[in-house]
Structure formats: C-alpha cells, structure tokens
Design a protein around this motif. Structure first.
Motif, PDB file in Angstrom:
ATOM      1  N   UNK A   3      -0.442  14.158 145.413  1.00 42.72           N
ATOM      2  CA  UNK A   3      -0.666  13.704 144.047  1.00 42.72           C
ATOM      3  C   UNK A   3      -1.436  14.808 143.339  1.00 42.72           C
ATOM      4  N   UNK A   4      -0.792  15.478 142.403  1.00 44.40           N
ATOM      5  CA  UNK A   4      -1.430  16.633 141.775  1.00 44.40           C
ATOM      6  C   UNK A   4      -1.746  17.672 142.825  1.00 44.40           C
ATOM      7  N   UNK A   5      -2.997  18.105 142.885  1.00 45.97           N
ATOM      8  CA  UNK A   5      -3.411  19.093 143.889  1.00 45.97           C
ATOM      9  C   UNK A   5      -3.998  18.436 145.136  1.00 45.97           C
ATOM     10  N   UNK A   6      -4.027  17.112 145.179  1.00 48.79           N
ATOM     11  CA  UNK A   6      -4.628  16.380 146.290  1.00 48.79           C
ATOM     12  C   UNK A   6      -3.531  15.919 147.237  1.00 48.79           C
ATOM     13  N   UNK A 116      -2.019   9.505 129.420  1.00 53.29           N
ATOM     14  CA  UNK A 116      -2.596   8.927 130.636  1.00 53.29           C
ATOM     15  C   UNK A 116      -1.655   7.894 131.230  1.00 53.29           C
ATOM     16  N   UNK A 117      -1.123   7.007 130.394  1.00 52.67           N
ATOM     17  CA  UNK A 117      -0.165   6.006 130.876  1.00 52.67           C
ATOM     18  C   UNK A 117       1.057   6.675 131.495  1.00 52.67           C
ATOM     19  N   UNK A 123       3.146   9.890 138.320  1.00 51.96           N
ATOM     20  CA  UNK A 123       2.542  10.495 139.504  1.00 51.96           C
ATOM     21  C   UNK A 123       1.949   9.493 140.478  1.00 51.96           C
ATOM     22  N   UNK A 124       1.746   8.263 140.062  1.00 50.91           N
ATOM     23  CA  UNK A 124       1.123   7.264 140.950  1.00 50.91           C
ATOM     24  C   UNK A 124       2.041   6.072 141.215  1.00 50.91           C
TER      25      UNK A 124
END
Length: 222
Positions: A3-6, A116-117, A123-124
């Motif tokens: 997720x992103x850089x994580x 954000x939405x 991504x989530x």
C-alpha cells in the motif's frame, strides 16, 4: 501486501504512513499480514477526526493484533482524517470544509476531500474482502451505539454484511440506502461492509473502547 510505500510479507506486521497523492497528508497505517491464508479485512477509524472511541479502538487493536493470530490480513488506518484530528474540526476535512463520508467514490482531480475518498477506494478498499468503518458521535454529538449495514448492493453482499452486523453487541441495526459513504460504496463495489457507531462528545472511555474491541474481534472471528 503493498500500500503506497508500505509493504508486509506473510507473517509480518508493518507500521508506517500512507502519503495521500499530491499532498503532504500522511495517514498512519498498520498492516497485519497473517501467517495463514485467509481474507483481507480493512478497518478504518477517524473518517471524522473527532470520533475518538473508534480511533482509540483502531490504535489499540493495531498494536495488539499479531500475524500469528491472523488468517489472511488486517489493514488499519488510524485515523483517516488526520488534519481534522489535529485541528479538532468536526464532521469535515478542514482544508475544504467537506464531509469525507459523503464524498465516495471520490475524484482524483477534485478537492482534498474527494482525492482522499478516491485514494481510499483505489488503494485500500480494492484490497479488501470485508470493510469495517469505526465511527461515533463527533465533538458535538453523543450516539446510542448502533450498526449500519448497506442496503444498496448485490443481494449476496447485503446478506453477508447483515450476517456480520448481527454479531455486533448493540441495540439497534440500520439498513442504509445511502451510496456515497465509505462503507456504502465499498458494498456497491462488491465488498461486504459495516459502519459501527459508539460514544461521542469529544470523549472516549476504557469501557467504550473495550466494547468496541469486542465488536471488532467478533466480526474478525466471523
């Protein structure tokens, strides 16, 4: 899970931050990637920054849950609306004064709330087999504990959501016909979802958080 850089491999627990694209906003995220195969559950708190019982529940469960306990994965965001949490802004994202939970599925070219939405959707929620939103009364509200399940989705999604809602220890259950909330849109996309409400008035108590944790762990077991 990336997720992103994580990222977290099977059997790993990773804490870090997701940076909202085209912004400096960083959301605290914990990925608990289990040691066993299973489903992925997304748990968000603080879509409204003053809903403290849900935020504290997310923080504590993210700290306590270990990969050895998990079949599949659990992804926590705690909280989502960081700027509202920091500035004690009720109901809205302070950057544009809009209610994030009325903005789904969002728009990558819109204001910060809509971006954000969009990021949460892309991504989530796209990773999730089930989505659980932890809410409560905001700074000026106190709610009787209750649970929403989506009413606008495929029948199988509504049925699965309601079955999980029956495991939440509250007095009231509401079938929602909304379409622009985080959990409503997840359901429209095929992800069974719930929204739980507990507490409010800018406070949280140990008893509320323990009750909330019991609700969440019951759903996870289910």
């Amino acid at each position: 899970i990336q997720i992103g850089t994580l990222s977290a491999a099977a059997g790993e627990k990773k804490r870090g931050y997701y940076t909202l694209p085209k912004s400096t906003i960083q959301m605290p995220v914990t990925i608990v990637n289990g040691c066993h195969e299973g489903k992925t559950v997304l748990i968000t708190s603080g879509i409204h920054g003053g809903e403290y019982p849900g935020i504290q529940t997310g923080i504590q469960l993210a700290r306590e849950l270990s990969p050895q306990q998990v079949h599949g994965a659990v992804v926590f965001i705690h909280p989502v609306n960081v700027s509202a949490f920091v500035t004690r802004s009720k109901q809205v994202m302070p950057e544009d004064g809009q209610n994030l939970n009325r903005a789904f599925p969002g728009n990558n070219m819109g204001t910060i709330t809509h971006r954000t939405a969009y990021a949460l959707t892309r991504d989530f929620q796209s990773l999730a087999d089930f989505y659980l939103g932890l809410h409560g009364g905001d700074l000026d509200e106190l709610v009787t504990p209750y649970v929403y399940y989506p009413g606008v989705a495929e029948k199988s999604v509504i049925t699965a959501s309601r079955a999980a809602a029956c495991l939440v220890d509250v007095s009231y259950m509401v079938r929602s016909n909304a379409t622009t909330g985080a959990y409503n849109y997840a359901a429209i996309q095929g992800v069974p979802s719930l929204l739980i409400e507990r507490g409010g008035s800018g406070l949280w108590s140990h008893e509320e958080v323990e009750a909330y944790k019991k609700d969440v762990t019951n759903v996870l077991r289910h």
